[in-house]
Design a protein around this motif. Structure first.
Motif, PDB file in Angstrom:
ATOM      1  N   VAL A  63       9.399   0.438   6.124  1.00 41.91           N
ATOM      2  CA  VAL A  63       7.956   0.483   5.837  1.00 41.91           C
ATOM      3  C   VAL A  63       7.155  -0.384   6.828  1.00 41.91           C
ATOM      4  N   TRP A  64       7.468  -0.226   8.133  1.00 43.68           N
ATOM      5  CA  TRP A  64       6.645  -0.822   9.193  1.00 43.68           C
ATOM      6  C   TRP A  64       6.421  -2.321   9.028  1.00 43.68           C
ATOM      7  N   THR A  65       7.475  -3.048   8.796  1.00 45.65           N
ATOM      8  CA  THR A  65       7.293  -4.452   8.422  1.00 45.65           C
ATOM      9  C   THR A  65       7.923  -5.447   9.394  1.00 45.65           C
ATOM     10  N   ASN A 119       0.240 -12.305  -1.860  1.00 46.93           N
ATOM     11  CA  ASN A 119       1.649 -11.940  -1.653  1.00 46.93           C
ATOM     12  C   ASN A 119       1.942 -10.533  -1.168  1.00 46.93           C
ATOM     13  N   SER A 120       0.995  -9.642  -1.266  1.00 43.85           N
ATOM     14  CA  SER A 120       1.286  -8.253  -0.889  1.00 43.85           C
ATOM     15  C   SER A 120       0.021  -7.614  -0.344  1.00 43.85           C
ATOM     16  N   GLY A 121       0.194  -6.482   0.298  1.00 45.12           N
ATOM     17  CA  GLY A 121      -0.956  -5.771   0.844  1.00 45.12           C
ATOM     18  C   GLY A 121      -1.921  -5.349  -0.252  1.00 45.12           C
ATOM     19  N   SER A 122      -1.357  -4.882  -1.363  1.00 50.32           N
ATOM     20  CA  SER A 122      -2.210  -4.442  -2.484  1.00 50.32           C
ATOM     21  C   SER A 122      -3.081  -5.600  -2.951  1.00 50.32           C
ATOM     22  N   GLU A 123      -2.430  -6.736  -3.102  1.00 49.26           N
ATOM     23  CA  GLU A 123      -3.151  -7.898  -3.612  1.00 49.26           C
ATOM     24  C   GLU A 123      -4.235  -8.341  -2.618  1.00 49.26           C
ATOM     25  N   ALA A 124      -3.902  -8.312  -1.336  1.00 51.92           N
ATOM     26  CA  ALA A 124      -4.890  -8.708  -0.320  1.00 51.92           C
ATOM     27  C   ALA A 124      -6.125  -7.800  -0.418  1.00 51.92           C
ATOM     28  N   ASN A 125      -5.876  -6.501  -0.622  1.00 53.29           N
ATOM     29  CA  ASN A 125      -7.012  -5.578  -0.727  1.00 53.29           C
ATOM     30  C   ASN A 125      -7.801  -5.805  -2.016  1.00 53.29           C
ATOM     31  N   GLU A 126      -7.096  -6.102  -3.097  1.00 53.82           N
ATOM     32  CA  GLU A 126      -7.800  -6.384  -4.359  1.00 53.82           C
ATOM     33  C   GLU A 126      -8.723  -7.600  -4.193  1.00 53.82           C
ATOM     34  N   ASP A 153      -6.090   7.602   3.609  1.00 51.60           N
ATOM     35  CA  ASP A 153      -5.745   6.183   3.763  1.00 51.60           C
ATOM     36  C   ASP A 153      -5.031   5.701   2.495  1.00 51.60           C
ATOM     37  N   TYR A 154      -4.281   4.616   2.641  1.00 49.02           N
ATOM     38  CA  TYR A 154      -3.579   4.015   1.502  1.00 49.02           C
ATOM     39  C   TYR A 154      -3.867   2.522   1.511  1.00 49.02           C
ATOM     40  N   HIS A 155      -4.115   1.975   0.314  1.00 47.41           N
ATOM     41  CA  HIS A 155      -4.419   0.541   0.276  1.00 47.41           C
ATOM     42  C   HIS A 155      -3.608  -0.217  -0.761  1.00 47.41           C
ATOM     43  N   GLY A 156      -2.607   0.442  -1.329  1.00 52.30           N
ATOM     44  CA  GLY A 156      -1.734  -0.310  -2.211  1.00 52.30           C
ATOM     45  C   GLY A 156      -1.434   0.376  -3.514  1.00 52.30           C
ATOM     46  N   THR A 157      -0.635  -0.303  -4.318  1.00 51.20           N
ATOM     47  CA  THR A 157       0.049   0.321  -5.436  1.00 51.20           C
ATOM     48  C   THR A 157      -0.495  -0.064  -6.812  1.00 51.20           C
ATOM     49  N   LEU A 225     -11.221   0.764   5.442  1.00 48.44           N
ATOM     50  CA  LEU A 225     -10.593   1.729   6.348  1.00 48.44           C
ATOM     51  C   LEU A 225      -9.348   1.121   6.976  1.00 48.44           C
ATOM     52  N   GLU A 226      -8.339   1.947   7.212  1.00 50.00           N
ATOM     53  CA  GLU A 226      -7.226   1.523   8.054  1.00 50.00           C
ATOM     54  C   GLU A 226      -7.663   1.753   9.505  1.00 50.00           C
ATOM     55  N   PRO A 227      -7.320   0.852  10.424  1.00 47.43           N
ATOM     56  CA  PRO A 227      -7.718   1.076  11.827  1.00 47.43           C
ATOM     57  C   PRO A 227      -7.044   2.318  12.391  1.00 47.43           C
ATOM     58  N   ILE A 258     -11.342  -4.055   6.851  1.00 43.10           N
ATOM     59  CA  ILE A 258     -10.311  -3.373   7.642  1.00 43.10           C
ATOM     60  C   ILE A 258      -8.948  -3.718   7.055  1.00 43.10           C
ATOM     61  N   ASP A 259      -8.206  -2.693   6.686  1.00 43.48           N
ATOM     62  CA  ASP A 259      -6.860  -2.876   6.127  1.00 43.48           C
ATOM     63  C   ASP A 259      -5.851  -2.859   7.271  1.00 43.48           C
ATOM     64  N   GLU A 260      -5.407  -4.060   7.638  1.00 41.26           N
ATOM     65  CA  GLU A 260      -4.447  -4.228   8.741  1.00 41.26           C
ATOM     66  C   GLU A 260      -3.032  -4.440   8.216  1.00 41.26           C
ATOM     67  N   VAL A 261      -2.783  -3.973   7.002  1.00 42.75           N
ATOM     68  CA  VAL A 261      -1.469  -4.229   6.405  1.00 42.75           C
ATOM     69  C   VAL A 261      -0.350  -3.671   7.286  1.00 42.75           C
ATOM     70  N   VAL A 262      -0.583  -2.507   7.886  1.00 46.31           N
ATOM     71  CA  VAL A 262       0.418  -1.946   8.802  1.00 46.31           C
ATOM     72  C   VAL A 262       0.125  -2.354  10.253  1.00 46.31           C
ATOM     73  N   CYS A 263      -1.121  -2.233  10.672  1.00 45.20           N
ATOM     74  CA  CYS A 263      -1.444  -2.414  12.105  1.00 45.20           C
ATOM     75  C   CYS A 263      -1.464  -3.871  12.544  1.00 45.20           C
ATOM     76  N   ALA A 287      -0.539  -7.920   5.770  1.00 48.89           N
ATOM     77  CA  ALA A 287       0.638  -8.327   4.996  1.00 48.89           C
ATOM     78  C   ALA A 287       1.925  -8.135   5.802  1.00 48.89           C
ATOM     79  N   LYS A 288       2.399  -6.906   5.896  1.00 52.03           N
ATOM     80  CA  LYS A 288       3.762  -6.608   6.359  1.00 52.03           C
ATOM     81  C   LYS A 288       4.235  -7.439   7.551  1.00 52.03           C
ATOM     82  N   GLY A 289       3.578  -7.269   8.700  1.00 55.60           N
ATOM     83  CA  GLY A 289       4.052  -7.916   9.923  1.00 55.60           C
ATOM     84  C   GLY A 289       3.723  -9.395  10.005  1.00 55.60           C
TER      85      GLY A 289
END
Ligand code: PMP
Length: 462
Positions: A63-65, A119-126, A153-157, A225-227, A258-263, A287-289
């Protein structure tokens, strides 16, 4: 790469897994006939499974981490040293690695100022949504509370992150959703919603303005938005898109998240994906990287202007951000993140990402020339996709089973782990995706391309 010497017999662990683990994103019926894949060890881009088989991981931990690759002893050492000294103190306190990493991070993000840990991308977006909502209450009597998100786009679970998610596969079945999240059209030119227009980027961005006007500008407080869209199809924004998006946000006083969880952390060849496009965000999530999976950490980063909305009004002592994240106080995350960032710098991995990304995109173009099944290839840095279609003229997406068969073949025949995107807009789960660790070399990429080439031939021939 040598096989680790301590690959043991994992039969009993596999049995324990089958008896008790509920795997993410998995229909468990299949485990009645197939063992789950367990990853036991990793080094660089290579991982070994429970049977001792070596794999080339072309998706950085699935998952691109794992941006800096596996087996990084200096990260493990930094985390160990920090945990022995002070592992955790939560609530309102600060920590040495927390402050140190925040300073390093802000140095890479001109215009940004404050870091909020979770702790997670979802939480960062919340957290980002809560910033927008609280500002709406404090400044606009609660009116400017709506947040726009984009199809695909996806921003979490979590339920609210899903409420702002544009991917049906993840979102369906979990309603009712949190109110106040409004979709805007995707920006994948290959599947233009407006036919063959010259200025697709401007058109797609202007569609955001139309939604703002339809909803009422005085009700819209944020846009996320995701970049470069990840799981929704590896969508690289078209020419002109970001400039127009920024104009619109400014015009209607809409905070740009800007959701940089992956980028984030080099995936596209710059520290952050938005920096490819000259964007000046109000809020950035990641988050991830950030710690490449060596520890759980996410950050919501804001400008000083956004931060000031939560501190400047001395007459309103309750306008502080009323939020806490227990493990946002764990020091393992920032300790790992500091070392992760040092590795990215010391090994020039951003440069490598740009170079290798260009090389991989060229190689994917070559595959496109060879295989009719590939309708489009796209990507930025080491974040690439190949969209599969049954017919290049009609662009009919291949059925889900075809993309899955290509992924499975790469694994079976060449032990290369690649990914496929999630279902968005009823059916577009047809893009193969590639995001190897940022240490990838030409020969790693050649190996991935060779596997995909063979898989496409075999799957079409099957
Ligand atoms: N945003 C994006 C762009 C993502 O791809 C993901 C996860 N794939 C998330 C947010 C959510 O992150 P997490 O799974 O850590 O909650």
């Amino acid at each position: 790469m040598n096989k680790p010497t301590n690959i043991n017999d994992y039969t009993s662990v596999v049995e324990a897994d089958k008896a008790h683990i509920w795997h993410h994103l998995s229909q468990h019926k299949k485990f009645e006939t197939v063992d789950p894949l367990m990853i036991i060890e990793g080094k660089g881009l290579r991982v070994w499974n429970q049977a001792g088989r070596e794999h080339l991981d072309a998706v950085s931990g699935g998952v691109w981490t794992v941006n800096v690759g596996y087996g990084r002893e200096t990260i493990a050492d930094a985390v160990r040293d920090q945990l022995v000294k002070m592992n955790f103190f939560g609530g309102t306190t600060g920590s040495i690695p927390g402050a140190t990493f925040a300073e390093m991070l802000i140095d890479k993000m001109p215009g940004m100022s404050r870091v909020y840990y979770s702790n997670s991308g979802s939480e960062a977006n919340e957290k980002a949504y809560k910033f927008v909502r609280q500002i709406a209450h404090q400044k606009y009597g609660g009116k400017k509370h709506k947040i726009l998100y984009r199809e695909r786009d996806y921003h979490g679970t979590t339920i609210t992150a899903l409420s702002s998610g544009g991917q049906d596969e993840r979102r369906d079945l979990y309603g009712p959703y949190t109110p106040g999240f409004i979709p805007v059209p995707h920006c994948l030119e290959y599947r233009s919603q407006w036919g063959d227009v010259d200025d697709y980027g401007i058109r797609a961005a202007s569609a955001i303005e139309e939604v703002i006007l339809r909803e009422g500008a005085d009700t819209v407080g944020g846009l996320i938005l995701e970049p470069v869209t990840a799981g929704g199809g590896v969508i690289v924004p078209p020419q002109g898109y970001w400039d127009r998006v920024q104009e619109i946000c400014k015009k209607y006083d809409v905070l740009l998240i800007i959701d940089e969880v992956v980028c984030g952390m080099g995936r596209t060849g710059t520290w952050f994906g938005y920096q490819q496009y000259g964007v000046k965000p109000d809020i950035v999530t990641m988050a991830k990287g950030v710690a490449s999976g060596y520890a759980a950490i996410s950050c919501t980063v804001t400008t000083e202007e956004v931060f000031n909305e939560f501190k400047s009004n001395a007459d309103e002592p309750l306008n502080y951000f009323r939020d806490i994240s227990t493990f946002g106080g764990c020091t393992a995350g920032p300790a790992a993140a500091i070392e992760n960032m040092r590795i990215l710098e010391d090994e020039n991995l951003l440069e490598n990402t740009t170079k290798m990304g260009e090389y991989m995109l060229e190689q994917l173009e070559v595959l496109k020339g060879k295989h009719q099944l590939i309708g489009d290839v796209r990507g930025k840095g080491l974040f690439l996709g190949a969209e599969l279609v049954t017919d290049r003229d009609t662009k009919e997406p291949v059925p889900e089973s075809v993309a899955q068969a290509v992924v499975a073949d790469c694994m079976k025949e060449n032990a290369v782990i690649i990914g496929a995107t999630n279902r968005s807009l009823k059916g577009f789960n047809n893009t193969l995706c590639f995001s190897p660790a940022l240490i990838a070399s030409k020969s790693d990429i050649d190996e991935i391309i060779h596997a995909v080439d063979g898989a496409l031939t075999r799957v079409v021939g099957a």
